[in-house]
Design a protein around this motif. Sequence first.
Motif, PDB file in Angstrom:
ATOM      1  N   ARG A  18      -8.976  -0.892   5.699  1.00  0.00           N
ATOM      2  CA  ARG A  18      -8.952  -0.201   4.400  1.00  0.00           C
ATOM      3  C   ARG A  18      -8.568   1.257   4.564  1.00  0.00           C
ATOM      4  N   GLN A  19      -9.091   1.882   5.621  1.00  0.00           N
ATOM      5  CA  GLN A  19      -8.795   3.287   5.836  1.00  0.00           C
ATOM      6  C   GLN A  19      -7.311   3.515   6.085  1.00  0.00           C
ATOM      7  N   ALA A  20      -6.714   2.636   6.888  1.00  0.00           N
ATOM      8  CA  ALA A  20      -5.289   2.781   7.182  1.00  0.00           C
ATOM      9  C   ALA A  20      -4.451   2.518   5.933  1.00  0.00           C
ATOM     10  N   MET A  21      -4.846   1.557   5.132  1.00  0.00           N
ATOM     11  CA  MET A  21      -4.100   1.274   3.898  1.00  0.00           C
ATOM     12  C   MET A  21      -4.228   2.435   2.913  1.00  0.00           C
ATOM     13  N   ALA A  22      -5.405   3.040   2.863  1.00  0.00           N
ATOM     14  CA  ALA A  22      -5.582   4.208   1.993  1.00  0.00           C
ATOM     15  C   ALA A  22      -4.700   5.365   2.466  1.00  0.00           C
ATOM     16  N   ALA A  23      -4.608   5.546   3.777  1.00  0.00           N
ATOM     17  CA  ALA A  23      -3.744   6.588   4.325  1.00  0.00           C
ATOM     18  C   ALA A  23      -2.279   6.292   4.002  1.00  0.00           C
ATOM     19  N   LEU A  24      -1.908   5.031   4.051  1.00  0.00           N
ATOM     20  CA  LEU A  24      -0.538   4.622   3.710  1.00  0.00           C
ATOM     21  C   LEU A  24      -0.239   4.915   2.244  1.00  0.00           C
ATOM     22  N   ASP A  25      -1.197   4.642   1.380  1.00  0.00           N
ATOM     23  CA  ASP A  25      -1.009   4.928  -0.051  1.00  0.00           C
ATOM     24  C   ASP A  25      -0.855   6.425  -0.295  1.00  0.00           C
ATOM     25  N   ARG A  26      -1.601   7.247   0.453  1.00  0.00           N
ATOM     26  CA  ARG A  26      -1.443   8.702   0.321  1.00  0.00           C
ATOM     27  C   ARG A  26      -0.039   9.125   0.742  1.00  0.00           C
ATOM     28  N   ALA A  27       0.438   8.528   1.808  1.00  0.00           N
ATOM     29  CA  ALA A  27       1.783   8.866   2.283  1.00  0.00           C
ATOM     30  C   ALA A  27       2.835   8.490   1.251  1.00  0.00           C
ATOM     31  N   ILE A  28       2.678   7.333   0.627  1.00  0.00           N
ATOM     32  CA  ILE A  28       3.627   6.900  -0.408  1.00  0.00           C
ATOM     33  C   ILE A  28       3.604   7.869  -1.585  1.00  0.00           C
ATOM     34  N   ALA A  29       2.407   8.344  -1.923  1.00  0.00           N
ATOM     35  CA  ALA A  29       2.265   9.229  -3.083  1.00  0.00           C
ATOM     36  C   ALA A  29       2.809  10.626  -2.829  1.00  0.00           C
ATOM     37  N   HIS A  30       2.753  11.099  -1.590  1.00  0.00           N
ATOM     38  CA  HIS A  30       3.057  12.514  -1.334  1.00  0.00           C
ATOM     39  C   HIS A  30       4.324  12.773  -0.531  1.00  0.00           C
ATOM     40  N   SER A  31       4.893  11.766   0.101  1.00  0.00           N
ATOM     41  CA  SER A  31       6.095  12.009   0.906  1.00  0.00           C
ATOM     42  C   SER A  31       7.327  12.120   0.021  1.00  0.00           C
ATOM     43  N   SER A  32       8.411  12.599   0.608  1.00  0.00           N
ATOM     44  CA  SER A  32       9.669  12.721  -0.131  1.00  0.00           C
ATOM     45  C   SER A  32      10.290  11.339  -0.332  1.00  0.00           C
ATOM     46  N   PHE A  71       7.672   3.675   3.955  1.00  0.00           N
ATOM     47  CA  PHE A  71       6.228   3.470   3.804  1.00  0.00           C
ATOM     48  C   PHE A  71       5.939   2.212   2.977  1.00  0.00           C
ATOM     49  N   LEU A  72       6.747   1.953   1.945  1.00  0.00           N
ATOM     50  CA  LEU A  72       6.561   0.741   1.138  1.00  0.00           C
ATOM     51  C   LEU A  72       6.793  -0.512   1.969  1.00  0.00           C
ATOM     52  N   LEU A  73       7.794  -0.484   2.832  1.00  0.00           N
ATOM     53  CA  LEU A  73       8.044  -1.639   3.694  1.00  0.00           C
ATOM     54  C   LEU A  73       6.864  -1.881   4.630  1.00  0.00           C
ATOM     55  N   VAL A  74       6.301  -0.814   5.165  1.00  0.00           N
ATOM     56  CA  VAL A  74       5.116  -0.949   6.021  1.00  0.00           C
ATOM     57  C   VAL A  74       3.971  -1.567   5.229  1.00  0.00           C
ATOM     58  N   ARG A  75       3.827  -1.154   3.968  1.00  0.00           N
ATOM     59  CA  ARG A  75       2.765  -1.695   3.124  1.00  0.00           C
ATOM     60  C   ARG A  75       2.970  -3.187   2.872  1.00  0.00           C
TER      61      ARG A  75
END
Length: 349
Positions: A234-248, A255-259
């Motif tokens: 869950r922690q890693a998925m939450a970090a992935l969601d943050r990256a999707i929200a804030h990256s260029s 990041f979406l493909l990783v998700r």
Amino acid sequence: MLISALVALSFVSQARGDQVVIGGIAHAKVTIKALDAGVLSFVDSAGVASTARLDEIDLIVVDRGDLFTDFNQAERFLAGSDPERAIVRYRRVSGLLKGFWPDLVAVRLVLAHDRVGQLDRAVSNFVRVVRGKTTGPLAAARVMPTSFPKGRAALVDRAISHLDAALARRIDEDERALLELLRYDILKRYKRPAALAAARRASLLTIPEGVHPERVYAILLDALQDVLSDHVTRQAMAALDRAIAHSSDEFVPSFLLVRGWALLKQAKTSDDFIRAAWPFLRVAIHFADDGRAADGLYGAAVALERMGRVDKAMMLLRECLEHKPLPSTTRRLATAALDRLAKAGVGGK
């Protein structure tokens, strides 16, 4: 650009006042005022204020007496592609300067040591930039070392030691994020056993607000891929969601493909497979002109096949193979999948 910086300087070398060369354009007769988050402020003779990030500045010449003689020479050597001679002079003057100048010199030393492949010294100065009062994480993110010489175990050990010592101190989370990311990147590049543990730590930290350099998010992407390939949490998925929200936008598709692959790894029910398909389809729909759209189509096809929708999976595989641009690896995977399903006698033409 370095040559143009020196040419520009030759036209203003007799001018009084400080000089700043940005993109080959010389700003003469200025007064350098301040440094904040790695952004240099200066004022011209008419009182017009300007700013520039240190990583954008080709050359700085300071007209304030003999104290800056070594600094000015170092700047010329760095701009003239002679970083080794620049290093000697930057180091000689660093302890003599006051105010924001030592932070500025640390930025220049990161660049100079990096250019000559001195990873340990580039890292030690990177730590100074991260912790500098007038530089900090925003400035450090733009000058992360990029040179990784081969076969230098002792050099790597010293670089990691510098980072470990900095991380052992009381530092804020923005500083910690940059240091952990660089630590993971070095360990992975040199295939050290501790790389996965470093990826777990680095991936869970939040990238400082306002940091968008490609290198930072490229490292975070690698860390999240390593962590989620090993184990989905869950922690890693939450970090992935943050990256999707804030990256260029450049990194959002990756990041979406990783998700998508992380969700697919855990999927068991039809609803799970549908949820896994959505990140892939987002890439295919919203980034249709990107080569990663083909990766999204392939990933969605895999999800649909696993939930039993083989006909739809074959349709997406055909669409994937028609996509332009089409990465060679994706072409190979999609072709193999489509051939396999066709030979099994499932789906339509």
